[in-house]
Design an enzyme around this catalytic site. Sequence first.
Site, PDB file in Angstrom:
ATOM      1  N   CYS A 147      14.825  23.659  34.012  1.00 47.97           N
ATOM      2  CA  CYS A 147      13.520  23.428  34.626  1.00 47.97           C
ATOM      3  C   CYS A 147      12.621  22.479  33.834  1.00 47.97           C
ATOM      4  CB  CYS A 147      12.806  24.767  34.829  1.00 47.97           C
ATOM      5  SG  CYS A 147      13.824  25.930  35.749  1.00 47.97           S
ATOM      6  N   HIS A 202       9.449  26.607  43.177  1.00 48.92           N
ATOM      7  CA  HIS A 202       9.990  26.191  41.889  1.00 48.92           C
ATOM      8  C   HIS A 202      11.102  25.196  42.167  1.00 48.92           C
ATOM      9  CE1 HIS A 202      11.334  25.877  37.928  1.00 48.92           C
ATOM     10  NE2 HIS A 202      11.350  27.156  37.553  1.00 48.92           N
ATOM     11  N   HIS A 248       3.527  26.569  33.685  1.00 48.83           N
ATOM     12  CA  HIS A 248       4.891  26.664  34.201  1.00 48.83           C
ATOM     13  C   HIS A 248       4.954  27.770  35.252  1.00 48.83           C
ATOM     14  CE1 HIS A 248       9.114  25.921  34.296  1.00 48.83           C
ATOM     15  NE2 HIS A 248       9.429  27.150  33.913  1.00 48.83           N
TER      16      HIS A 248
END
Length: 392
Positions: free
Chosen positions: A156, A315, A281
């Site tokens: 990520c 996400h 995040h």
Amino acid sequence: MTAWTLLGAAGAGQAALRDAVAAQASGLRPHRDAALPLECWTGRLDTLDDAALPAALAEWDCRATRLAWQALQLDGFIGAVQAAVARHGAARVGLVLGSAASTIGASEQAYRTLAPDGGFPAPLRSPRLNTPHALALFVQAQLGLEGPCLTVSTACSSSAKAFACAERWLRLELADAVVVAGVDALCGSLLYGFRALGLVASEPCRPFDAQRRGISLGEAAGFALLARGPGAMQLLGYGESNDAHHMSGPHPQGLGAEAALDDALARAALAPDDIDYLNLHGTATPQNDEVEAALVARRYPATVHASATKGLTGHTMGAAGLVEAALCWTALAHGLRSGSAFTAAPDPALGERFAAQLRLAPAEAPTQVAASHSFGFGGSNAVLLFGRGEAA
């Protein structure tokens, strides 16, 4: 940074993203995909289902390349790259692309529909398509670039780390301009892989909420063009670290994340008090949110406008760094700071200071410096700092 664009669940292009932020209009929907049935919410783009690539590009056709192709058509981005090529030459314009899964969805489809001889079906047999570097090769070819070309795949944090790579290329004069990209499309490996880890929520993700249950995956493609010199938007600094604490869990004290923050601040010659907007995040998983909230509370001022935006976009895995950088650019260019969609209230267990820092609703305020956190599996961390610069 001279040009940028984004395609994702929050819309197609800069204006659509700005409107989604202002209205806090989430792009998450109940997941509908007959080939990948799963009870959850995702930021899936229906426009990719039937919009095949042009016939001349048929050997590249798959969901991930369609996503990249559609994004490239937005905000005059191709024209901006062509201008850079005309100025510097194709061999002096590089490309660094972050992706967690690249075109693995095409390989999955090939295995599901094997030919009678047991091999991949003809439309999916291309060796160039079935490789982790496929997306970068595809984008490089469509933009006519001949400079350095790299795929970054660090989960990520991938497309956040791509900015760091681009800065090094420019500083070391390996290139005169660099296209930074983040592209990831939904596929079985991602959806079922995250479910196997127990991280996929059956409802929309609610970062930092007491009732958070896990992530909502999305898909996105974003591009930015970087070059040396003045510009209305600047990459001020970046920080990278790898704490290697665990294959999927964060370091319990957030030491790797904090090291990346310190690295970014040092490069930019800034202090945490200089940051106006912080894009978290914020995965909506219990442990990740707990560790990040503790870091923010101990390092950032109480006045910082911090928000978790995965409720808007989902996400987007390897594309997340670029997606969340784009939300920083929206704050810098328009004074529009994002809220935290679907988060009803901060988890009291995260502390009063963090509760004051986390903003649930969007707000308008002049923004000079924005920060973005990207923390990936394996302890791969990146922090980016962007600021308003001189007019080009």
